[in-house]
Motif scaffolding. Structure first.
Motif, PDB file in Angstrom:
ATOM      1  N   ILE A 103       0.853  -1.269  -0.253  1.00  0.00           N
ATOM      2  CA  ILE A 103      -0.046  -0.003   0.013  1.00  0.00           C
ATOM      3  C   ILE A 103       0.840   1.283   0.108  1.00  0.00           C
ATOM      4  CG2 ILE A 103      -1.679   1.333   1.451  1.00  0.00           C
ATOM      5  CD1 ILE A 103      -2.838  -1.283   2.282  1.00  0.00           C
ATOM      6  N   HIS A 104       0.643   2.186  -1.099  1.00  0.00           N
ATOM      7  CA  HIS A 104       1.232   3.403  -0.924  1.00  0.00           C
ATOM      8  C   HIS A 104       0.188   4.460  -0.951  1.00  0.00           C
ATOM      9  CE1 HIS A 104       5.087   1.807  -2.010  1.00  0.00           C
ATOM     10  NE2 HIS A 104       4.482   0.961  -2.788  1.00  0.00           N
ATOM     11  N   GLY A 105       0.747   5.842  -0.416  1.00  0.00           N
ATOM     12  CA  GLY A 105      -0.177   6.861  -0.589  1.00  0.00           C
ATOM     13  C   GLY A 105       0.199   7.503  -1.808  1.00  0.00           C
ATOM     14  N   ILE A 138       4.192  12.926  -3.571  1.00  0.00           N
ATOM     15  CA  ILE A 138       4.631  12.278  -2.379  1.00  0.00           C
ATOM     16  C   ILE A 138       3.958  11.080  -1.981  1.00  0.00           C
ATOM     17  CG2 ILE A 138       5.943  14.183  -1.447  1.00  0.00           C
ATOM     18  CD1 ILE A 138       3.927  14.557   0.709  1.00  0.00           C
ATOM     19  N   CYS A 139       4.624  10.175  -1.382  1.00  0.00           N
ATOM     20  CA  CYS A 139       4.023   9.114  -0.874  1.00  0.00           C
ATOM     21  C   CYS A 139       3.530   9.431   0.600  1.00  0.00           C
ATOM     22  CB  CYS A 139       4.891   7.834  -0.959  1.00  0.00           C
ATOM     23  SG  CYS A 139       3.995   6.431  -0.001  1.00  0.00           S
ATOM     24  N   ASN A 140       2.425   9.127   1.072  1.00  0.00           N
ATOM     25  CA  ASN A 140       1.969   9.611   2.444  1.00  0.00           C
ATOM     26  C   ASN A 140       1.145   8.440   3.117  1.00  0.00           C
ATOM     27  OD1 ASN A 140      -0.750   9.230   1.211  1.00  0.00           O
ATOM     28  ND2 ASN A 140      -1.293  11.536   1.764  1.00  0.00           N
ATOM     29  N   GLU A 141       1.727   6.956   2.759  1.00  0.00           N
ATOM     30  CA  GLU A 141       1.458   6.080   3.396  1.00  0.00           C
ATOM     31  C   GLU A 141       2.711   5.190   3.984  1.00  0.00           C
ATOM     32  OE1 GLU A 141      -1.261   4.643   4.768  1.00  0.00           O
ATOM     33  OE2 GLU A 141      -2.644   5.894   3.996  1.00  0.00           O
ATOM     34  N   TYR A 142       3.110   4.951   5.073  1.00  0.00           N
ATOM     35  CA  TYR A 142       4.278   4.441   5.323  1.00  0.00           C
ATOM     36  C   TYR A 142       4.358   2.879   4.415  1.00  0.00           C
ATOM     37  CZ  TYR A 142       8.241   2.437   7.675  1.00  0.00           C
ATOM     38  OH  TYR A 142       9.416   1.879   7.843  1.00  0.00           O
ATOM     39  N   CYS A 143       5.313   2.856   3.781  1.00  0.00           N
ATOM     40  CA  CYS A 143       5.354   1.473   3.040  1.00  0.00           C
ATOM     41  C   CYS A 143       6.882   0.859   3.110  1.00  0.00           C
ATOM     42  CB  CYS A 143       5.402   2.196   1.636  1.00  0.00           C
ATOM     43  SG  CYS A 143       6.409   3.287   0.932  1.00  0.00           S
ATOM     44  N   GLY A 144       7.701   1.328   4.002  1.00  0.00           N
ATOM     45  CA  GLY A 144       9.044   0.772   4.410  1.00  0.00           C
ATOM     46  C   GLY A 144       9.981   1.687   4.333  1.00  0.00           C
ATOM     47  N   GLY A 146      12.319   3.040   2.921  1.00  0.00           N
ATOM     48  CA  GLY A 146      12.465   3.933   1.763  1.00  0.00           C
ATOM     49  C   GLY A 146      11.267   4.974   1.632  1.00  0.00           C
ATOM     50  N   HIS A 147      10.439   5.043   2.538  1.00  0.00           N
ATOM     51  CA  HIS A 147       8.957   5.743   2.512  1.00  0.00           C
ATOM     52  C   HIS A 147       9.359   7.289   2.216  1.00  0.00           C
ATOM     53  CE1 HIS A 147       5.164   7.497   3.179  1.00  0.00           C
ATOM     54  NE2 HIS A 147       5.937   7.976   4.536  1.00  0.00           N
ATOM     55  N   ALA A 148      10.196   7.846   3.174  1.00  0.00           N
ATOM     56  CA  ALA A 148      10.590   9.157   3.251  1.00  0.00           C
ATOM     57  C   ALA A 148      11.237   9.542   1.796  1.00  0.00           C
ATOM     58  CB  ALA A 148      11.458   9.451   4.393  1.00  0.00           C
ATOM     59  N   HIS A 149      11.573   8.591   1.040  1.00  0.00           N
ATOM     60  CA  HIS A 149      12.515   9.095  -0.029  1.00  0.00           C
ATOM     61  C   HIS A 149      11.603   8.669  -1.650  1.00  0.00           C
ATOM     62  CE1 HIS A 149      15.871   9.848   2.197  1.00  0.00           C
ATOM     63  NE2 HIS A 149      15.698   8.691   2.826  1.00  0.00           N
ATOM     64  N   MET A 150      10.231   8.509  -0.948  1.00  0.00           N
ATOM     65  CA  MET A 150       9.324   8.315  -2.238  1.00  0.00           C
ATOM     66  C   MET A 150       8.743   9.322  -2.852  1.00  0.00           C
ATOM     67  SD  MET A 150       6.748   4.770  -2.363  1.00  0.00           S
ATOM     68  CE  MET A 150       5.445   4.770  -3.773  1.00  0.00           C
ATOM     69  N   TRP A 151       9.021   9.871  -3.966  1.00  0.00           N
ATOM     70  CA  TRP A 151       8.158  10.914  -4.835  1.00  0.00           C
ATOM     71  C   TRP A 151       8.514  10.988  -6.076  1.00  0.00           C
ATOM     72  CZ3 TRP A 151      12.808  12.076  -2.070  1.00  0.00           C
ATOM     73  CH2 TRP A 151      13.883  12.896  -2.725  1.00  0.00           C
TER      74      TRP A 151
END
Ligand code: CUA
Length: 158
Positions: A103-105, A138-144, A146-151
């Protein structure tokens, strides 16, 4: 066991309200076909990149003959594909997004473009972007890890 009359009356009222909520939910689900808007279409996460509308060459911005703009995005740990998307201002946009893993946001800050991308489903958002500029998506669902670097990069051109 003795139950006070007033207590019994209030118990009936509260059960009645709960029952009414259930009826409204069931009624709207079965008779009006209302359900979460992003969960209408299903897709196989494992093979979505191989063929169909989410194959690599179909991703990004596409305009059909009638001028409708569709933006197809694949989300996966930890990025959105394609990485760079250029969009026009004041134009109806249909975002169609899928996940290839968890799941991603998805959210474009300062706009109403945002939803959850659940693997197995196509998430669709229709919106219009009014403000030209450069935005992150940006991704706003915690996904692992690397979540903070997902955009990815959205450029809106007026
Ligand atoms: Cu993808 Cu957080």
């Amino acid at each position: 066991m003795h139950i006070d009359r007033l207590e019994k009356r209030w118990a009936t009222v509260s059960l009645g309200i709960a029952g009414l909520f259930v009826l409204v939910i069931l009624g709207s689900a079965f008779f009006q076909g209302i359900h979460a808007p992003s969960h209408i279409e299903t897709i196989d996460s494992a093979s979505l990149h191989l063929s169909g509308e989410f194959a690599e060459d179909k991703l990004g911005v596409h305009e059909d003959a009638a001028g409708n703009i569709t933006v197809r995005i694949v989300a996966g740990r930890y990025g959105f594909y394609p990485q760079d998307i250029v969009l026009p201002t004041d134009t109806p946009l249909t975002f169609r997004m899928v996940s290839q893993d968890v799941i991603h946001g998805v959210h474009i800050p300062m706009t109403n473009m945002g939803t959850m991308i659940v693997p197995g489903y196509v998430a669709e958002v229709k919106t219009v972007l009014h403000q030209a500029g450069a935005y992150p998506l940006i991704c706003n669902e915690y996904c692992g890890m690397g979540h903070a670097h997902m955009w990815n990069n959205i450029k809106v051109i007026g």
